[in-house]
Motif scaffolding. Structure first.
Motif, PDB file in Angstrom:
ATOM      1  N   ILE A 186     -40.952  31.651  25.358  1.00 19.42           N
ATOM      2  CA  ILE A 186     -39.512  31.621  25.520  1.00 19.42           C
ATOM      3  C   ILE A 186     -38.873  31.899  24.166  1.00 19.42           C
ATOM      4  O   ILE A 186     -39.540  31.796  23.125  1.00 19.42           O
ATOM      5  N   LEU A 187     -37.589  32.249  24.178  1.00 18.60           N
ATOM      6  CA  LEU A 187     -36.869  32.437  22.933  1.00 18.60           C
ATOM      7  C   LEU A 187     -36.534  31.072  22.338  1.00 18.60           C
ATOM      8  O   LEU A 187     -35.990  30.206  23.027  1.00 18.60           O
ATOM      9  N   ALA A 188     -36.869  30.877  21.074  1.00 14.80           N
ATOM     10  CA  ALA A 188     -36.699  29.577  20.430  1.00 14.80           C
ATOM     11  C   ALA A 188     -35.257  29.398  19.971  1.00 14.80           C
ATOM     12  O   ALA A 188     -34.610  30.350  19.522  1.00 14.80           O
ATOM     13  N   THR A 189     -34.777  28.173  20.087  1.00  8.90           N
ATOM     14  CA  THR A 189     -33.447  27.838  19.602  1.00  8.90           C
ATOM     15  C   THR A 189     -33.493  27.521  18.105  1.00  8.90           C
ATOM     16  O   THR A 189     -34.557  27.543  17.476  1.00  8.90           O
ATOM     17  N   GLU A 190     -32.334  27.208  17.550  1.00  8.42           N
ATOM     18  CA  GLU A 190     -32.208  27.098  16.088  1.00  8.42           C
ATOM     19  C   GLU A 190     -33.035  25.957  15.518  1.00  8.42           C
ATOM     20  O   GLU A 190     -33.733  26.123  14.513  1.00  8.42           O
ATOM     21  N   ASN A 191     -32.989  24.762  16.128  1.00  9.01           N
ATOM     22  CA  ASN A 191     -33.649  23.577  15.574  1.00  9.01           C
ATOM     23  C   ASN A 191     -34.930  23.209  16.322  1.00  9.01           C
ATOM     24  O   ASN A 191     -35.429  22.093  16.153  1.00  9.01           O
ATOM     25  N   LEU A 192     -35.442  24.086  17.151  1.00 10.75           N
ATOM     26  CA  LEU A 192     -36.667  23.796  17.900  1.00 10.75           C
ATOM     27  C   LEU A 192     -37.873  23.894  16.974  1.00 10.75           C
ATOM     28  O   LEU A 192     -37.966  24.819  16.155  1.00 10.75           O
ATOM     29  N   LYS A 193     -38.805  22.959  17.108  1.00 10.08           N
ATOM     30  CA  LYS A 193     -40.010  22.958  16.271  1.00 10.08           C
ATOM     31  C   LYS A 193     -41.204  22.553  17.118  1.00 10.08           C
ATOM     32  O   LYS A 193     -41.061  22.054  18.240  1.00 10.08           O
ATOM     33  N   ALA A 194     -42.399  22.767  16.573  1.00 12.34           N
ATOM     34  CA  ALA A 194     -43.627  22.452  17.292  1.00 12.34           C
ATOM     35  C   ALA A 194     -43.724  20.954  17.544  1.00 12.34           C
ATOM     36  O   ALA A 194     -43.427  20.142  16.672  1.00 12.34           O
ATOM     37  N   GLY A 195     -44.141  20.601  18.755  1.00 11.19           N
ATOM     38  CA  GLY A 195     -44.254  19.210  19.148  1.00 11.19           C
ATOM     39  C   GLY A 195     -43.083  18.695  19.948  1.00 11.19           C
ATOM     40  O   GLY A 195     -43.178  17.607  20.542  1.00 11.19           O
ATOM     41  N   ASP A 196     -41.967  19.432  20.009  1.00  7.40           N
ATOM     42  CA  ASP A 196     -40.817  18.989  20.790  1.00  7.40           C
ATOM     43  C   ASP A 196     -41.081  19.152  22.278  1.00  7.40           C
ATOM     44  O   ASP A 196     -41.938  19.950  22.699  1.00  7.40           O
TER      45      ASP A 196
END
Length: 352
Positions: A186-196
């Protein structure tokens, strides 16, 4: 003298330390039956467990993306590519005027696809279609799932972000998410990080949902003023608006069963409340601030120079790259144009 005293003190401290470790290990290895356990013994066991935690206790906790997960298959298919991209006669499809994916995938996969460059020419006829296109580095195409569909009732689908990567064919960053044995991009949002954890639901409750970044809900389930991206134009179509890096749309108001959104271009659209959107602003916000720095940087991206066509070629400095046009003899008579010979009927030409 001082060295002897220091050595004796160090020897005594080492002996006491070893004796304490031996006592703690013996107390932790003693087996006590549950029937003969006293309250004091229970307190001791709890203290020992806190010092030496048992890793097997975490298996009893129900993790939402691992245990008792009802897998929802990815809605993306090759039919979506046929409807949204021009199909290639050799089995692939045109992603844009620069890239061709030579093989049409049968079903969704996270495996990167090899691409082929067009060079600005039509792959079938070989005619020049676009200027300033050619060369550049090799690119791989990732299949982004723009049709995020969740359960229509009950709790939402919970997925975990595995990693965030850069894509050669997308300006925004791409996130790999999964639940159970299903993985998708999916397209990642601005503050998305691994583990969320990201949620996906198709249910529209009576009260607005308090969603976080990366969650996908129908636009009618979110409060007014929410920043969203990957907006559908009608339910089930897939994302169409606000898909570039750093872009977002804003929910302005609701009218009956429709919602009005303001796009990044400040235009407003009215869509059904069942259309899926993703909460948040897309990543790579500073994409438009990138400075190439030199001509070679744009050439690596497949962009050729734009100078030369609009410059006058008058041979003033002893050079004429283009062949001079023949002299036009004006006689006053109407010239006779040759008959046009068409090798194919216009109704048969698929690119007319």
């Amino acid at each position: 003298m001082y060295s002897l005293i220091r050595n004796n003190i160090a020897r005594i401290i080492q002996r006491d330390f070893i004796s304490n470790i031996g006592f703690s290990s013996r107390s932790s290895t003693t087996n006590i039956s549950p029937s003969s356990e006293t309250p004091k013994d229970a307190d001791n066991t709890t203290k020992s467990d806190s010092k030496f935690p048992d890793k097997t206790k975490t298996t009893d906790v129900k993790v939402p993306w691992k245990s008792n997960v009802i897998e929802i298959p990815v809605a993306m298919s090759s039919q979506y590519l046929v409807e949204n991209f021009r199909e290639h006669r050799q089995g692939g499809f045109y992603y844009d005027h620069r890239i061709i994916v030579p093989e049409m995938p049968e079903k969704y996969t996270i495996k990167p696809f090899e691409t082929r460059k067009t060079g600005g020419n039509h792959p079938d006829t070989g005619r020049k279609e676009y200027r300033r296109v050619g060369g550049g580095l090799k690119k791989t195409w990732l299949w982004i799932d723009t049709m995020r569909q969740g359960p229509k009732s009950g709790p939402p689908l919970v997925e975990r972000v595995i990693r965030i990567v850069n894509s050669d064919c997308h300006t925004a960053k791409v996130a790999l998410i999964g639940h159970g044995n299903t993985l998708r991009y999916i397209l990642a949002t601005e503050n998305l990080k691994a583990g969320d954890l990201v949620k996906t639901s198709s249910d529209i409750p009576k009260n607005p949902v308090k969603a976080s970044e990366g969650d996908a809900y129908p636009v009618g389930a979110l409060p007014i003023g929410t920043i969203v991206n990957c907006v559908e134009s009608y339910p089930g179509q897939g994302a169409k608006y606000a898909m570039n890096a750093g872009t977002y749309a804003t929910i302005m108001k609701r009218v009956d069963d429709r919602c009005i959104l303001q796009l990044p271009t400040k235009h407003e659209i009215s869509i059904l409340e069942q259309c899926m959107v993703t909460v948040g602003r897309l990543s790579n916000v500073a994409h438009n601030e990138f400075v190439y720095g030199k001509a070679g940087a744009s050439r690596l991206l497949g962009i050729r120079p734009k100078l030369g066509l609009f410059h006058k070629k008058t041979a003033r400095f002893g050079r004429r790259p283009f062949r001079a046009k023949p002299i036009l003899v004006i006689t006053g008579e109407k010239p006779e144009y040759p008959n046009l010979i068409k090798l194919q009927h216009p109704s048969i030409d698929p690119y007319r």
